[in-house]
Write an enzyme that holds these catalytic residues in place. Structure first.
Site, short mmCIF file in Angstrom:
data_model
loop_
_atom_site.label_atom_id
_atom_site.label_comp_id
_atom_site.label_asym_id
_atom_site.label_seq_id
_atom_site.Cartn_x
_atom_site.Cartn_y
_atom_site.Cartn_z
N SER A 117 -11.77 -1.62 1.86
CA SER A 117 -12.44 -0.41 1.42
C SER A 117 -13.05 -0.68 0.05
O SER A 117 -12.65 -1.63 -0.64
CB SER A 117 -11.42 0.75 1.31
OG SER A 117 -11.95 1.85 0.62
N TYR A 141 -3.43 4.88 -1.70
CA TYR A 141 -4.37 4.30 -0.75
C TYR A 141 -5.08 3.10 -1.38
O TYR A 141 -5.22 2.05 -0.75
CB TYR A 141 -5.39 5.36 -0.32
CG TYR A 141 -6.44 4.86 0.65
CD1 TYR A 141 -6.18 4.79 2.01
CD2 TYR A 141 -7.71 4.48 0.19
CE1 TYR A 141 -7.14 4.34 2.91
CE2 TYR A 141 -8.68 4.04 1.08
CZ TYR A 141 -8.40 3.97 2.43
OH TYR A 141 -9.35 3.51 3.30
#
Length: 256
Positions: A147, A160
């Site tokens: 990501s 995250y």
């Protein structure tokens, strides 16, 4: 005779977390290029139904499998059965992922544990179960899905970001150990795409405006814009590329 650098025809690919969303788009991209694809998800009936749709839409051979990627023993057993039934995958896409949001000092312990288990431990479990057979064969392609949060932080998603940073460094470590077996391990880190997991974000006008201003391309990404990078990393064209994290983010991580 020209060499088909990007040809992945008839290669067997397992894509975790592929019954919907980004993982499904990646699986479809592989299927459109002639790969034999195994879809994975938590609900076997849903995965089977989606496998039938992908096969019908692409003309590819598509199978379905279901196991809990956060359970090391269940993962090992399921992938032993997969190898017995279909052979050792040529391509593994570690895509299964989870998101939880809260301010750091209010973040729930159970949510932290779930993020670590789904986003990071599962990648280790699945890869560890398949790489012995890949190593014995002497070839393999592993693509981990990171990501922009592998590199950038943002409020309410610190855990995250920690998992995706871990994915990027685990990719490098895997590459260091597995390159001698002709297994290339790389990471694709998407920018902002309109997935089910971030529905709350793309439905928020203020956040939409932030993404468009923060991204040099001035827009969200489209799923099909990930497929070219994926095919490159799955094909012979990337035979000397390993341990890399490629950001497909419209330039977001290149600017301040």
């Amino acid at each position: 005779m020209k060499q088909a650098l990007f040809d992945i025809s008839d290669r067997l690919a397992l894509v975790t977390g592929s019954s919907r969303g980004l993982g499904n788009a990646l699986a479809r991209g592989l299927a459109h290029q002639g790969a034999r694809v195994i879809l994975h998800g938590r609900d076997l009936d849903k995965v089977k139904a989606e496998a039938d749709k992908v096969a019908q839409d692409t003309g590819a051979t598509v199978e379905a499998i279901s196991f809990d990627v956060t359970d090391a023993n269940a993962t090992k057993q399921a992938l032993e059965t997969l190898i017995d039934n279909y052979g050792t995958p040529d391509i593994l896409i570690n895509n299964a992922g989870l998101q939880r949001r809260a301010p750091f000092n209010e973040f729930d312990t159970a949510d932290w544990d779930a993020l670590i288990a789904t986003n990071l431990s599962s990648l280790f479990y699945v890869s560890r179960a398949l790489t012995p057979a890949m190593s014995e064969r002497g070839s393999g392609k592993i693509i981990n899905i990171g990501s922009v949060q592998s590199k950038l932080a943002r409020e309410t998603i610190a855990p995250y970001s920690a998992t995706k940073g871990g994915v990027a460094l685990l990719t490098q470590g895997m590459a260091a150990d597995l390159a001698r077996f002709n297994i290339q391990v790389n990471c694709i880190s998407p920018g902002y795409f309109k997935t089910e997991m971030n529905t709350a974000l793309w439905q928020d006008p203020a956040f939409n405006q932030w993404v468009e201003k923060r991204t040099p391309a001035q827009r969200w990404g489209h799923f099909d814009e990930l497929v070219g990078t994926l095919i490159y990393l799955c094909s012979g064209a990337s035979s000397f590329v390993s341990g890399q994290n490629i950001f497909v983010d419209g330039g977001m991580t290149s600017v301040v």
